[in-house]
Design a protein around this motif. Structure first.
Motif, PDB file in Angstrom:
ATOM      1  N   LEU A  92       0.658  -1.246   0.116  1.00 55.52           N
ATOM      2  CA  LEU A  92       0.129   0.084   0.030  1.00 55.52           C
ATOM      3  C   LEU A  92       1.067   1.174  -0.023  1.00 55.52           C
ATOM      4  N   SER A  93       1.987   1.314   0.835  1.00 56.59           N
ATOM      5  CA  SER A  93       2.785   2.389   0.877  1.00 56.59           C
ATOM      6  C   SER A  93       3.523   2.844  -0.660  1.00 56.59           C
ATOM      7  N   GLN A  94       3.735   1.888  -1.291  1.00 53.32           N
ATOM      8  CA  GLN A  94       4.097   2.002  -2.653  1.00 53.32           C
ATOM      9  C   GLN A  94       3.037   2.442  -3.679  1.00 53.32           C
ATOM     10  N   TYR A  95       1.950   1.867  -3.341  1.00 49.60           N
ATOM     11  CA  TYR A  95       0.860   2.329  -4.150  1.00 49.60           C
ATOM     12  C   TYR A  95       0.642   3.918  -3.897  1.00 49.60           C
ATOM     13  N   LEU A  96       0.703   4.267  -2.744  1.00 46.04           N
ATOM     14  CA  LEU A  96       0.246   5.635  -2.493  1.00 46.04           C
ATOM     15  C   LEU A  96       1.388   6.396  -2.997  1.00 46.04           C
ATOM     16  N   LEU A  97       2.478   6.204  -3.020  1.00 43.04           N
ATOM     17  CA  LEU A  97       3.572   7.068  -3.334  1.00 43.04           C
ATOM     18  C   LEU A  97       3.545   6.922  -5.035  1.00 43.04           C
ATOM     19  N   GLU A  98       3.243   5.991  -5.664  1.00 40.05           N
ATOM     20  CA  GLU A  98       3.177   5.758  -7.297  1.00 40.05           C
ATOM     21  C   GLU A  98       1.680   5.679  -7.669  1.00 40.05           C
ATOM     22  N   PRO A 192      12.324   7.775 -15.281  1.00 41.37           N
ATOM     23  CA  PRO A 192      12.102   9.181 -14.618  1.00 41.37           C
ATOM     24  C   PRO A 192      12.478  10.258 -15.897  1.00 41.37           C
ATOM     25  N   PHE A 193      11.572  11.129 -15.625  1.00 43.34           N
ATOM     26  CA  PHE A 193      11.740  12.281 -16.876  1.00 43.34           C
ATOM     27  C   PHE A 193      13.218  13.029 -16.709  1.00 43.34           C
ATOM     28  N   ILE A 238       1.251   2.050 -21.649  1.00 41.27           N
ATOM     29  CA  ILE A 238       2.177   3.382 -21.398  1.00 41.27           C
ATOM     30  C   ILE A 238       1.241   4.103 -20.458  1.00 41.27           C
ATOM     31  N   GLY A 239       1.856   4.566 -19.163  1.00 42.65           N
ATOM     32  CA  GLY A 239       1.260   5.538 -18.454  1.00 42.65           C
ATOM     33  C   GLY A 239       2.095   6.264 -17.563  1.00 42.65           C
ATOM     34  N   LEU A 240       1.673   7.314 -16.936  1.00 41.00           N
ATOM     35  CA  LEU A 240       2.363   8.351 -16.046  1.00 41.00           C
ATOM     36  C   LEU A 240       2.503   7.718 -14.649  1.00 41.00           C
ATOM     37  N   ILE A 241       3.522   7.968 -13.819  1.00 40.05           N
ATOM     38  CA  ILE A 241       3.496   7.709 -12.429  1.00 40.05           C
ATOM     39  C   ILE A 241       3.727   8.633 -11.690  1.00 40.05           C
ATOM     40  N   ASN A 242       3.232   9.164 -10.670  1.00 42.64           N
ATOM     41  CA  ASN A 242       3.470  10.160  -9.786  1.00 42.64           C
ATOM     42  C   ASN A 242       4.249   9.531  -8.618  1.00 42.64           C
ATOM     43  N   ASP A 243       5.611   9.586  -8.555  1.00 39.97           N
ATOM     44  CA  ASP A 243       6.511   8.966  -7.688  1.00 39.97           C
ATOM     45  C   ASP A 243       6.879   9.997  -6.839  1.00 39.97           C
ATOM     46  N   ARG A 244       6.492  10.329  -5.547  1.00 39.56           N
ATOM     47  CA  ARG A 244       6.764  11.168  -4.764  1.00 39.56           C
ATOM     48  C   ARG A 244       8.283  10.935  -3.962  1.00 39.56           C
ATOM     49  N   ALA A 245       8.647   9.736  -4.290  1.00 42.57           N
ATOM     50  CA  ALA A 245      10.070   9.504  -3.538  1.00 42.57           C
ATOM     51  C   ALA A 245      11.066   9.850  -4.499  1.00 42.57           C
ATOM     52  N   HIS A 246      10.857  10.278  -5.694  1.00 40.07           N
ATOM     53  CA  HIS A 246      11.970  10.639  -6.656  1.00 40.07           C
ATOM     54  C   HIS A 246      11.977  12.128  -6.590  1.00 40.07           C
ATOM     55  N   THR A 247      13.215  12.644  -6.257  1.00 40.21           N
ATOM     56  CA  THR A 247      13.541  13.996  -6.171  1.00 40.21           C
ATOM     57  C   THR A 247      14.393  14.633  -7.158  1.00 40.21           C
ATOM     58  N   GLU A 248      14.910  13.786  -8.043  1.00 38.77           N
ATOM     59  CA  GLU A 248      16.092  14.199  -8.884  1.00 38.77           C
ATOM     60  C   GLU A 248      15.500  15.149  -9.990  1.00 38.77           C
ATOM     61  N   GLU A 249      15.895  16.265 -10.268  1.00 38.74           N
ATOM     62  CA  GLU A 249      15.503  17.236 -11.321  1.00 38.74           C
ATOM     63  C   GLU A 249      15.969  17.021 -12.605  1.00 38.74           C
ATOM     64  N   PHE A 250      17.209  16.740 -12.813  1.00 33.84           N
ATOM     65  CA  PHE A 250      18.221  16.523 -13.982  1.00 33.84           C
ATOM     66  C   PHE A 250      19.447  15.643 -13.695  1.00 33.84           C
ATOM     67  N   ALA A 251      19.514  14.628 -14.651  1.00 32.09           N
ATOM     68  CA  ALA A 251      20.692  13.699 -14.209  1.00 32.09           C
ATOM     69  C   ALA A 251      21.944  13.944 -14.927  1.00 32.09           C
ATOM     70  N   TYR A 252      21.837  15.062 -15.609  1.00 32.24           N
ATOM     71  CA  TYR A 252      23.273  15.380 -16.388  1.00 32.24           C
ATOM     72  C   TYR A 252      23.513  16.582 -16.148  1.00 32.24           C
ATOM     73  N   GLU A 253      24.872  17.109 -16.470  1.00 33.48           N
ATOM     74  CA  GLU A 253      25.486  18.274 -16.299  1.00 33.48           C
ATOM     75  C   GLU A 253      25.017  19.232 -17.380  1.00 33.48           C
ATOM     76  N   THR A 254      24.785  20.525 -16.746  1.00 30.64           N
ATOM     77  CA  THR A 254      24.263  21.754 -17.451  1.00 30.64           C
ATOM     78  C   THR A 254      25.426  22.787 -17.594  1.00 30.64           C
ATOM     79  N   TYR A 255      25.747  23.224 -18.660  1.00 27.55           N
ATOM     80  CA  TYR A 255      26.826  24.455 -18.598  1.00 27.55           C
ATOM     81  C   TYR A 255      26.332  25.387 -19.951  1.00 27.55           C
TER      82      TYR A 255
END
Length: 261
Positions: A92-98, A192-193, A238-255
């Motif tokens: 249930l905890s995973q379902y509520l987060l996702e 993740p986006f 194919i669907g969208l998931i609202n995962d509140r445990a995922h906090t990463e904004e961008f995985a790559y370097e920006t310059y």
């Protein structure tokens, strides 16, 4: 006499409550001392009465009771979460987060008509790609043959790709390299986006930034691993998931390409 009856009633209630694992530890600090002092307050005939009544000697430890209550409720919460299950048998905890929202599912030919397929045949290549319903009309089956032979037109340098894309197609794309186990069992892939990177006409751009979620208009799959031969990809939904445990904004370097000095 009324006070004694009330205390005995409390003692009886204590005996009944001991059967409950949660209430017993809560009531024990409040009632253990009161019962013992009930019997210690007995006086022999002719003895001098005590100055304080017996109820004034009872130690009502409310702080201790609240501490026990907090601990027991925390344990009860954990035990409840372990037994409760959400849809699909997930905890249930995973379902509520996702929270999942299905955008595309493949159950009819009408669902397949929302997608377009293409290959390097458009530039003179020899790859083949097809799209049809899977077994029992419960999935989309993308299959074909990949051929990396470059057309002899003097201009094309690379070839060998097949794609499946929801309408409408665009030039600027955010990409992610997806790998599967190759079957025969189903697997659930979550992307993740923050893992998507920007490309234009097949070229990775130097100026990278997080994907703009409100600008997403289509989704697609492309196979181009430079390995000649047959391939197939079966997609259930194919669907969208609202995962509140995922906090990463961008995985790559920006310059900045031309930073100010």
């Amino acid at each position: 006499m009324a006070l004694t009856a009330a205390l005995l009633s409390s003692a009886y209630s204590r005996g009944r409550c001991c059967r409950h694992k949660v209430l017993c530890p809560l009531l024990r600090p409040l009632l253990s001392d009161s019962v013992s002092k009930l019997y210690s307050s007995y006086r022999r005939p002719g003895s001098q009465p005590e100055k304080k009544t017996s109820w004034q000697d009872i130690d009502f430890s409310f702080k201790k009771g609240f501490d026990v209550l907090k601990t027991q409720l925390s344990m009860l919460k954990k035990e409840t979460e372990n037994y409760l299950r959400g849809p699909g048998g997930h905890p249930l905890s995973q379902y509520l987060l996702e929270q999942t929202k299905v955008l595309w599912e493949f159950r009819s030919q009408e669902d397949l008509n929302k997608w377009v397929i293409s290959s390097d045949v458009e530039i003179g290549g020899k790859s083949e790609v097809y799209l049809k319903l899977g077994r029992n009309n419960q999935a989309a089956l993308l299959y074909g043959t990949l051929n990396t032979e470059v057309p002899r037109d003097g201009e094309t340098k690379y070839s060998g790709y097949c794609s499946m894309r929801a309408k409408p197609p665009v030039d600027d794309l955010y990409n992610y390299f997806m790998f599967t186990r190759g079957g025969p069992y189903w697997e659930e892939i979550k992307i993740p986006f923050s893992k998507f990177f920007l490309s234009s006409r097949g070229r990775v751009q130097d100026d990278q930034h997080p994907i703009w979620l409100d600008k997403i208009s289509t989704l697609g799959f492309t196979i181009g691993d430079k390995v000649d031969g047959p391939f197939q990809l079966e997609i259930d939904f194919i669907g969208l998931i609202n995962d509140r445990a995922h906090t990463e904004e961008f995985a790559y370097e920006t310059y900045e390409r031309n930073p100010r000095l």
